[in-house]
Design a protein around this motif. Structure first.
Motif, short mmCIF file in Angstrom:
data_model
loop_
_atom_site.label_atom_id
_atom_site.label_comp_id
_atom_site.label_asym_id
_atom_site.label_seq_id
_atom_site.Cartn_x
_atom_site.Cartn_y
_atom_site.Cartn_z
N VAL A 4 0.83 -1.20 0.00
CA VAL A 4 0.00 0.00 0.00
C VAL A 4 0.87 1.25 0.00
O VAL A 4 0.66 2.18 -0.76
CB VAL A 4 -0.97 0.00 1.21
CG1 VAL A 4 -1.71 1.32 1.30
CG2 VAL A 4 -1.95 -1.15 1.08
N ALA A 5 1.89 1.25 0.83
CA ALA A 5 2.79 2.40 0.88
C ALA A 5 3.52 2.56 -0.46
O ALA A 5 3.71 3.67 -0.93
CB ALA A 5 3.79 2.23 2.01
N THR A 7 2.46 1.65 -3.46
CA THR A 7 1.57 2.16 -4.50
C THR A 7 1.30 3.64 -4.31
O THR A 7 1.14 4.37 -5.28
CB THR A 7 0.24 1.37 -4.56
OG1 THR A 7 -0.38 1.39 -3.29
CG2 THR A 7 0.47 -0.05 -5.04
N ASP A 8 1.25 4.09 -3.06
CA ASP A 8 1.11 5.53 -2.77
C ASP A 8 2.28 6.30 -3.39
O ASP A 8 2.08 7.30 -4.10
CB ASP A 8 1.15 5.79 -1.26
CG ASP A 8 -0.23 5.75 -0.63
OD1 ASP A 8 -1.22 5.69 -1.37
OD2 ASP A 8 -0.28 5.78 0.62
N ALA A 12 2.14 8.78 -6.72
CA ALA A 12 2.58 10.17 -6.61
C ALA A 12 3.70 10.46 -7.60
O ALA A 12 3.73 11.51 -8.26
CB ALA A 12 3.04 10.47 -5.18
N GLU A 18 -4.04 6.77 -7.12
CA GLU A 18 -3.64 5.44 -6.64
C GLU A 18 -4.58 4.35 -7.16
O GLU A 18 -4.14 3.27 -7.52
CB GLU A 18 -3.59 5.43 -5.12
CG GLU A 18 -3.02 4.15 -4.57
CD GLU A 18 -2.92 4.15 -3.06
OE1 GLU A 18 -2.57 3.09 -2.52
OE2 GLU A 18 -3.20 5.17 -2.42
N LYS A 22 -3.48 1.01 -9.22
CA LYS A 22 -3.82 -0.34 -8.76
C LYS A 22 -4.60 -1.10 -9.83
O LYS A 22 -4.38 -2.29 -10.04
CB LYS A 22 -4.62 -0.27 -7.46
CG LYS A 22 -3.79 0.08 -6.26
CD LYS A 22 -4.64 0.10 -5.00
CE LYS A 22 -3.81 0.41 -3.77
NZ LYS A 22 -4.61 0.42 -2.55
#
Length: 89
Positions: A4-5, A7-8, A12, A18, A22
């Motif tokens: 998750v981090a 993909t953030d 960016a 996001e 995904k």
């Protein structure tokens, strides 16, 4: 979760939402899974008979093979005296 981090950060960095990232990654994973689940294609190599295989092996085992190659190439590349050292190196 690290994914998750990641993909953030990736979203960016790419200037994407996001959710769009995904979704794209999901399509890539699905395509990869589909590709990997397919049976392997038949080899494109032609079938070789036992006679052809034995003839090829006999040629490769011929102690005069380098001379045959040199003689065949001598007609293409001149002079032959310079050709043989290049082949044997």
């Amino acid at each position: 979760m690290a994914l998750v981090a990641d993909t953030d950060i990736a979203a960016a960095e790419l200037g994407l939402a996001e959710s769009a990232l995904k979704q794209s990654l999901g399509r890539v994973l699905l395509a990869l899974e589909n590709h990997l689940s397919r049976p392997e294609a038949e080899s494109a190599a032609p079938e070789v008979t036992d006679e052809q295989r034995e003839a090829a092996l006999a040629l490769l085992r011929d102690p005069e093979l380098i001379n045959h190659i040199g003689n065949n190439l001598a007609g293409i590349l001149k002079p032959q005296a310079k050709l043989r050292p290049a082949i044997t190196i």
